[in-house]
Scaffold this active site. Structure first.
Site, PDB file in Angstrom:
ATOM      1  N   GLY A  55      47.412 -45.613   2.344  1.00 52.90           N
ATOM      2  CA  GLY A  55      47.211 -45.476   0.910  1.00 52.90           C
ATOM      3  C   GLY A  55      46.587 -46.704   0.288  1.00 52.90           C
ATOM      4  N   SER A  78      46.063 -43.343  13.980  1.00 52.90           N
ATOM      5  CA  SER A  78      45.553 -42.048  13.533  1.00 52.90           C
ATOM      6  C   SER A  78      44.192 -42.229  12.872  1.00 52.90           C
ATOM      7  CB  SER A  78      46.531 -41.409  12.560  1.00 52.90           C
ATOM      8  OG  SER A  78      46.748 -42.276  11.480  1.00 52.90           O
ATOM      9  N   ARG A  79      43.517 -41.115  12.708  1.00 56.14           N
ATOM     10  CA  ARG A  79      42.308 -41.102  11.895  1.00 56.14           C
ATOM     11  C   ARG A  79      42.732 -40.888  10.445  1.00 56.14           C
ATOM     12  NH1 ARG A  79      38.000 -41.170  15.184  1.00 56.14           N
ATOM     13  NH2 ARG A  79      38.279 -40.427  17.317  1.00 56.14           N
ATOM     14  N   THR A  88      43.760 -38.616   4.158  1.00 51.99           N
ATOM     15  CA  THR A  88      43.067 -38.391   2.882  1.00 51.99           C
ATOM     16  C   THR A  88      42.341 -39.669   2.455  1.00 51.99           C
ATOM     17  OG1 THR A  88      45.095 -39.006   1.745  1.00 51.99           O
ATOM     18  CG2 THR A  88      44.726 -36.671   2.094  1.00 51.99           C
ATOM     19  N   SER A  89      42.239 -40.637   3.342  1.00 49.64           N
ATOM     20  CA  SER A  89      41.651 -41.933   3.008  1.00 49.64           C
ATOM     21  C   SER A  89      40.258 -42.059   3.603  1.00 49.64           C
ATOM     22  CB  SER A  89      42.546 -43.039   3.554  1.00 49.64           C
ATOM     23  OG  SER A  89      42.384 -43.136   4.952  1.00 49.64           O
ATOM     24  N   THR A 110      42.882 -46.370  11.058  1.00 50.70           N
ATOM     25  CA  THR A 110      42.644 -47.462  12.009  1.00 50.70           C
ATOM     26  C   THR A 110      41.784 -46.987  13.182  1.00 50.70           C
ATOM     27  OG1 THR A 110      44.665 -48.638  11.396  1.00 50.70           O
ATOM     28  CG2 THR A 110      43.779 -49.072  13.589  1.00 50.70           C
ATOM     29  N   ASP A 134      50.944 -34.860   1.489  1.00 47.44           N
ATOM     30  CA  ASP A 134      51.451 -35.734   2.553  1.00 47.44           C
ATOM     31  C   ASP A 134      52.899 -36.063   2.167  1.00 47.44           C
ATOM     32  OD1 ASP A 134      51.480 -37.357   4.728  1.00 47.44           O
ATOM     33  OD2 ASP A 134      50.076 -38.842   3.969  1.00 47.44           O
ATOM     34  N   SER A 142      55.735 -37.826  11.481  1.00 43.94           N
ATOM     35  CA  SER A 142      54.433 -38.163  12.032  1.00 43.94           C
ATOM     36  C   SER A 142      54.448 -39.572  12.636  1.00 43.94           C
ATOM     37  CB  SER A 142      53.387 -38.064  10.921  1.00 43.94           C
ATOM     38  OG  SER A 142      52.178 -38.669  11.297  1.00 43.94           O
TER      39      SER A 142
END
Lengths: 499, 499
Positions: free
Chosen positions: A175, A201-202, A205-206, A210, A263, A271
């Site tokens: 976020g 993770s890919r 919503t950003s 990483t 989310d 997750s």
């Protein structure tokens, strides 16, 4: 009632969904009595997937053929012209548990396992996946349910085992644009001798996850075996979690959460922890940015999330330290995969222009991890981390990790750029992280690695009228124009100047 | 950033979803910077729709072409080779209201209007539609929200106006197989001089909706103009609500509810009332079957639903009478469009073998409507309805209505049949409506009009071992086999015999 057909690859990327294309006038359709939107069980060489039926004319797909979308094709490892068995999928029993959840029932371990197992087997349509994700947000998961979901996510994927001892890990709840501390923390920790098999993770919503950022520096789609070799030789790695099949259910749900921009706390915790538990982590530091436009907006929210997370982690025997950090401003200068990678490299290389805030935050997190893992005394972690970074040992370790993952690269540059200038003078008072992220996404991130934006000012800076505030980076003029229009429309909210 | 392309119809029925197929290597894709699952605004001759992007090879769709799925093709009334303008759809602002609902906020009239307007404009993907449907079930809609949804559904569709006076209507909440009273009630009411412009829905999760059944007897996909002419000449009609664009949002949501098997009170009420209000109804009788395996299972549930429904109806000035009916057993003999149509014809024709229970129930409902509308004194409605039916006037009126709708037909017969016999002797104690419906669906209903099942016994009947219990009807051997396997597996639950 099985029907035998031959596989055909029309090459359709159906936005990640598994689709089977059948000739609507074929004997196969008549035999099965099919009509869209039936779901079909598609079996090839021991692999099976449930796909949604699309009816097409015989000119597209022959009467003895079954065309598969790219997602379905890859899922069953299809071969052109290969044999395929098709039948109507039976009712998905576990959907009754989803409906129960919608109407307020709690999900125990067994129903949760049934749901996630069907999801991993590809039996849920996008509509059904969206209902599950929404139900878990609208009827917030209790601690028992989150633990059940975490366990089910671990059980329905691969699991890494390591020699007994400390397996370190870190995670950021996200976020916060540009907050790319992971590669630096991993490099420091591994350089200090910690074993840290990091899967990332890919973006959900950003504008960048990483894994998206790291992919501009080295391959991240490693197999489980390859990942293990990297960690055994270098002590650490930074790979995409989805490629190593750890908690595959999570990756499926993330695609839906992303489409919805939803989310929830429960799914967030499941997750994070499922990926860490599956990766074999025993000691975990979590970065929880709190700010008015971060994912977690209030101290109260952060406290609730943190308490639940620690509770669930304890049930799985994982030691966790949660660091609530300042989530009011972006970290570093770049927002978008390649631009964030450039910031990371500047810090690791101890370059003069390296963003101070990114460096300081990475050192804090690495210090906490070194303490939690017993590599430094309480209060001594930051100093050890700082020395490891300043000495160049972290940079050397990072290069070695990249090499082991398949070779290091320089991040790409965007074809099109546009700088936005201050329309008035004043002091930088606030950033809106969400609007900044949105601008970077409109510019093309994360699909386009080079896309995003670069901030030229920081909170507290004095700015003169006409001074550059930010530069947009895009691979297409269309996206650049969209991002620019958005920034111009939301100028004052994105970067607030106070005179 | 607009891109001009030519329309192309590959003929793909994408299970009702609007899809645009673009050559992934085309300049159009590069200019827009597109990657699946982007959503595109597709405009042709003043009509626009938002479609999901699927990327395909140039061999399927040329670089200057935009292929559309059947749903998208029909929505914008496309023409082969016609000009089409494509651009990235902007963020759907109303999704923020859906997210707010997911997290527990109430939806006022304006946000509800924004959501339903975007839904009717085709801007929501299946994933987003599923989230909205699920959120409205998981965070049950309050009376104000249901009224807001009802109003928004009416406002986003066409609306019929009639001469001042009573416009009658009836509705059944469903869940009871074979309960096909509508055509009989309409015929009686219209024969008595009531104006009853009846629009019906297709099946949501059942083996037949009234529209599915009626379609085996006469065309039901009438335009608004055609429907009006039928009502003006005959006083009544029985058409599919979706085809006349009354509350089109409802039809979109029903497709999703059906895929999920979720049908919440709030959406049920908004669905029923929006259709009736848009059709101009002023007086409405509602059949609410209550039973352990009906849609409404308990008297308490029925009472809650009934109270909310009356409350919302009052706000729109509609007079409603709710009749709670026995939902423990199926009504009539047939389950499935054509088999139910046969039962209806037997009643209308006053045939000796006509199912008594269907006849009695239709007369009760018609009587209530005649009383509510002031055509009969309290207590005198049933008698008037019975006389109208027995005299053949209702049958004559029904034939006239069918003729006006485009011509009457005989319902089709299925190619394959299989009778299931009693394995023991005993008295018929109970039916499971849900399992019966499931069996009829497995047999191919409602997609196959002739498919379904016929019951040979009624509650209370004495049955000898080997006596026929029911006959399955299918258009394909595969479906017949599936339905038979299901019935054999659930034999005792479907029809319970007590010795």
């Amino acid at each position: 009632m099985d029907v035998e057909l031959r596989l055909r690859r029309p090459g359709i990327d159906a936005a990640g969904e598994a689709i089977v294309y059948l000739d609507r006038a074929s004997p196969a359709c008549r035999t099965l009595g099919l009509a869209a939107p039936d779901r079909l069980l598609v079996t090839h060489g021991g692999k099976a997937i449930t796909a949604r039926l699309n009816l097409v004319p015989g000119t597209l797909i022959g009467p003895d053929e079954a065309g598969l979308s790219e997602a379905a094709w890859n899922a069953i490892m299809a071969t052109e012209g290969g044999p395929v068995t098709i039948r109507k999928d039976e009712t998905i029993d576990s959907m009754s548990h989803v409906r129960a959840k919608v109407f307020g029932h709690r999900l125990d371990a067994a129903p949760m396992e049934a749901i996630l197992s069907d999801i991993v087997d590809g039996r849920y349509s996008d509509i059904q996946l969206a209902a599950f994700v929404t139900a878990c947000a609208a009827r917030p998961l209790g601690t028992d349910e989150i633990a059940a979901m975490t366990g089910a996510m671990v059980d329905t994927g691969a699991r890494m085992t390591w020699p007994p001892g400390v397996i370190a890990d870190k995670h950021c709840v996200g976020g916060l644009p540009g907050n790319r501390t992971t590669p630096i923390v991993v490099a420091i920790a591994a350089a200090c001798g910690l074993m840290i098999p990091k899967t990332s993770s890919r973006a959900i919503t950003s504008p960048a996850g990483t894994a998206d950022m790291m992919e501009t520096l080295a391959p991240v789609n490693l197999t489980l075996d390859h990942m293990r070799r990297v960690v055994e030789s270098e002590g650490g790695c930074i790979v995409w979690g989805g490629a190593v099949d750890l908690s595959p259910a999570d990756d499926i749900l993330i695609r839906i959460e992303r489409a919805l921009g939803v989310d929830s706390h429960g799914q967030l915790i499941a997750s994070v922890l499922s990926k860490k538990i599956a990766a074999g982590a025993t000691h975990l530091v979590i970065d929880l940015p709190v700010g008015p436009s971060a994912k977690i907006r209030s101290a109260g929210d952060a406290e609730t999330l943190s308490r639940t997370l620690l509770d669930v982690a304890r049930r799985f025997g994982v030691h966790v330290r949660v660091l609530k950090t300042n989530g009011a401003h972006p970290v570093g200068r770049g927002i978008g995969p390649a631009l964030e990678a450039r910031d990371v490299l500047q810090v690791l290389r101890n370059e003069a222009e390296a963003p101070d805030d990114l460096r300081a935050k990475a050192v804090t997190l690495a210090g906490a991890l070194l303490e939690l893992a017993g590599m430094a005394a309480e209060g001594g972690g930051e100093g050890l981390a700082e020395r490891t970074l300043a000495s160049g040992r972290a940079w050397k370790k990072f290069q070695a990790i990249c090499a082991a993952q398949g070779g290091m690269a320089e991040p790409p540059s965007a074809r099109h750029r546009q700088t936005v200038h201050a329309q008035t003078s004043g002091r930088v008072n606030a950033f809106d992280n969400r609007l900044l992220s949105r601008a970077a996404i409109l510019a093309g991130a994360p699909e386009e690695k080079a896309a995003g934006l670069d901030l030229h000012v920081r909170a507290g800076d004095m700015v003169e009228e006409g001074q550059p505030l930010l530069t947009l980076h895009s691979q297409s003029v269309g996206e650049l124009a969209q991002a620019l229009a958005f920034v111009q429309k939301n100028h004052e909210a994105i970067i607030t100047l106070r005179s």
